[in-house]
Design an enzyme around this catalytic site. Structure first.
Site, PDB file in Angstrom:
ATOM      1  N   ASP A  72      42.758  30.788  43.848  1.00  0.00           N
ATOM      2  CA  ASP A  72      42.699  32.089  43.192  1.00  0.00           C
ATOM      3  C   ASP A  72      43.392  33.091  44.124  1.00  0.00           C
ATOM      4  O   ASP A  72      42.795  33.494  45.115  1.00  0.00           O
ATOM      5  CB  ASP A  72      41.242  32.473  42.937  1.00  0.00           C
ATOM      6  CG  ASP A  72      41.077  33.899  42.440  1.00  0.00           C
ATOM      7  OD1 ASP A  72      42.051  34.466  41.913  1.00  0.00           O
ATOM      8  OD2 ASP A  72      39.976  34.450  42.619  1.00  0.00           O
ATOM      9  N   HIS A  78      36.008  31.429  44.191  1.00  0.00           N
ATOM     10  CA  HIS A  78      35.606  32.275  45.321  1.00  0.00           C
ATOM     11  C   HIS A  78      34.777  31.512  46.347  1.00  0.00           C
ATOM     12  O   HIS A  78      33.994  32.100  47.086  1.00  0.00           O
ATOM     13  CB  HIS A  78      34.871  33.530  44.842  1.00  0.00           C
ATOM     14  CG  HIS A  78      35.783  34.558  44.273  1.00  0.00           C
ATOM     15  ND1 HIS A  78      35.419  35.871  44.060  1.00  0.00           N
ATOM     16  CD2 HIS A  78      37.085  34.488  43.874  1.00  0.00           C
ATOM     17  CE1 HIS A  78      36.430  36.543  43.557  1.00  0.00           C
ATOM     18  NE2 HIS A  78      37.449  35.721  43.430  1.00  0.00           N
ATOM     19  N   GLU A 133      44.544  42.737  43.739  1.00  0.00           N
ATOM     20  CA  GLU A 133      43.738  42.345  42.587  1.00  0.00           C
ATOM     21  C   GLU A 133      42.278  42.122  42.953  1.00  0.00           C
ATOM     22  O   GLU A 133      41.377  42.499  42.190  1.00  0.00           O
ATOM     23  CB  GLU A 133      44.311  41.074  41.959  1.00  0.00           C
ATOM     24  CG  GLU A 133      43.740  40.744  40.587  1.00  0.00           C
ATOM     25  CD  GLU A 133      42.433  39.971  40.617  1.00  0.00           C
ATOM     26  OE1 GLU A 133      41.765  39.869  39.574  1.00  0.00           O
ATOM     27  OE2 GLU A 133      42.059  39.443  41.700  1.00  0.00           O
ATOM     28  N   GLU A 134      42.027  41.523  44.102  1.00  0.00           N
ATOM     29  CA  GLU A 134      40.654  41.190  44.482  1.00  0.00           C
ATOM     30  C   GLU A 134      39.786  42.433  44.695  1.00  0.00           C
ATOM     31  O   GLU A 134      38.563  42.337  44.710  1.00  0.00           O
ATOM     32  CB  GLU A 134      40.632  40.320  45.739  1.00  0.00           C
ATOM     33  CG  GLU A 134      41.219  38.921  45.572  1.00  0.00           C
ATOM     34  CD  GLU A 134      40.402  38.021  44.656  1.00  0.00           C
ATOM     35  OE1 GLU A 134      39.331  38.455  44.173  1.00  0.00           O
ATOM     36  OE2 GLU A 134      40.826  36.879  44.416  1.00  0.00           O
ATOM     37  N   ASP A 168      46.050  34.047  36.022  1.00  0.00           N
ATOM     38  CA  ASP A 168      45.000  33.998  37.039  1.00  0.00           C
ATOM     39  C   ASP A 168      44.094  32.815  36.715  1.00  0.00           C
ATOM     40  O   ASP A 168      44.161  32.232  35.636  1.00  0.00           O
ATOM     41  CB  ASP A 168      44.215  35.317  37.048  1.00  0.00           C
ATOM     42  CG  ASP A 168      43.619  35.641  38.407  1.00  0.00           C
ATOM     43  OD1 ASP A 168      43.379  34.706  39.197  1.00  0.00           O
ATOM     44  OD2 ASP A 168      43.391  36.839  38.678  1.00  0.00           O
ATOM     45  N   HIS A 172      48.441  37.363  41.421  1.00  0.00           N
ATOM     46  CA  HIS A 172      48.174  38.105  42.662  1.00  0.00           C
ATOM     47  C   HIS A 172      48.156  37.180  43.875  1.00  0.00           C
ATOM     48  O   HIS A 172      47.663  36.060  43.822  1.00  0.00           O
ATOM     49  CB  HIS A 172      46.879  38.911  42.557  1.00  0.00           C
ATOM     50  CG  HIS A 172      45.619  38.115  42.502  1.00  0.00           C
ATOM     51  ND1 HIS A 172      44.908  37.748  43.627  1.00  0.00           N
ATOM     52  CD2 HIS A 172      44.910  37.645  41.443  1.00  0.00           C
ATOM     53  CE1 HIS A 172      43.825  37.084  43.267  1.00  0.00           C
ATOM     54  NE2 HIS A 172      43.804  37.001  41.950  1.00  0.00           N
TER      55      HIS A 172
END
Length: 351
Positions: A188, A323, A222-223, A243, A71
């Protein structure tokens, strides 16, 4: 083991990708970048209605397909409120905490196409004014964006064209160290996107005929939970999400190997596919770690939840401080790409 001669090229591609702002919901520019990259390789692509991109490489077998996904959307924010003090209150996009963006430089993207820079700060930042500067909770109420413009009130801000609903992206602050580390926000999952693009380039350059028609979905939601839950062909048997591997206390994943996820918050991944990936790693001297990500969900698990009858798996490079201020190493990129290289040329598992 197949070598990986172009890791520096992969790192430069990661640098390009993370430098294009793309919080979930505002990904058109980065999708266009990926589309142009793939078109330059003469790879057929199409966009889905959600704005994601699907590349397809025909294989020897056309009635059984594989799909790989990574993603390109990232964490970010939206303007929740234009405050009386000429600052902005935020609403977060994606699963992270306010403390991870305190002090971060950002950009505000207006609907008219203008961009303004700013800094995300606590309202009570100055220790010379606020006695509880270090004690106040890092939350939506207390954190705000200081805009780099001469504004004194909400009307001044609105005259710039800034309004509720404008996207806010975070400065990636990417750095490539001499000893192989990649430090940046949004590894990410832009590290995995770069790996897939390099894999596709490698397939084309080496004139490899894949055993099965293979789709590469560059998803863009995706998030927020539903990037890869559509546009899966009825012929798709195996669906592999690429991922990040999550690191922390009790985790096996590191920054130097490929992480093979056995279970996340959605439950176990397909046991036979997992064993197949492990066999490929061991047969080709690829460094890997098996791991469980307790608070994690992938595009593969989103596809399963949507009702697709597929074999699903999840692998990726190990990413520290997910994150937040993320980091990985080129060794993890190498091992992930090498496992994918052998996987797309392997026979499907027997069901």
């Amino acid at each position: 083991m197949s070598t990986y001669p172009k890791v520096n090229e992969t790192k430069e591609l990661i640098k390009e990708l993370v430098s294009i702002p793309s919080p979930s919901g505002n990904t058109a520019k980065v999708i266009q970048f990926v589309e142009e990259y793939l078109n330059s390789l003469n790879v057929d692509t199409k966009r889905n209605r959600k704005g994601g991109l699907i590349a397809t490489i025909p294989g020897k077998v056309e009635n059984e397909h594989r799909m790989l996904t990574a993603h390109v959307d990232t964490l970010g924010a939206m303007v929740k409120e234009v405050k009386k003090n000429a600052r902005l209150r935020l609403d977060l996009i994606g699963g992270f905490r306010y403390n991870s963006i305190e002090g971060e430089y950002c950009e505000i993207h207006t609907t008219t196409g203008k961009k303004y820079t700013g800094t995300i700060l606590m309202h009570q930042t100055s220790v010379h004014v606020y006695k509880n500067a270090g004690e106040a909770e890092r939350n939506q109420k207390n954190m705000e964006v200081r805009i780099d413009a001469k504004v004194k009130n909400a009307d001044d801000v609105r005259e710039l064209g800034i309004e509720v609903g404008d996207f806010v992206s975070f400065n990636p602050r990417i750095e490539l160290t001499e000893n192989g580390f990649i430090k940046s926000r949004h590894l990410d999952d832009k590290a995995s996107v770069a790996i897939l693009l390099q894999l596709i380039k490698r397939i084309k350059e080496e004139s490899i005929t894949l055993p099965y028609t293979t789709h590469f979905l560059i998803s863009n939601n995706e998030e927020i939970g539903y990037g890869g839950n559509s546009n899966i062909t009825p012929e798709t048997v195996e669906y592999l999400a690429v991922d990040m591997g999550a690191m922390g206390d009790g985790q096996s994943t590191d920054e130097y190997t490929v992480s093979i996820c056995v279970k996340d918050a959605s439950g176990p991944y397909h046991y036979e596919l997992r064993k197949h990936l492990v066999r490929l790693a061991e047969e080709n001297n690829i460094g890997y770690k098996l791991d469980i990500y307790p608070y994690y969900g992938s595009d593969a698990s989103a596809a399963i939840r949507s009702g697709y009858d597929i074999v699903h798996g999840l692998i990726g490079p190990g990413i520290d401080s997910s994150h937040a201020f993320e980091r990985t190493h080129e060794d993890s990129l190498k091992e992930t790409e090498n496992l994918l290289y052998h996987y797309v040329q392997s026979k499907m598992i027997s069901i």
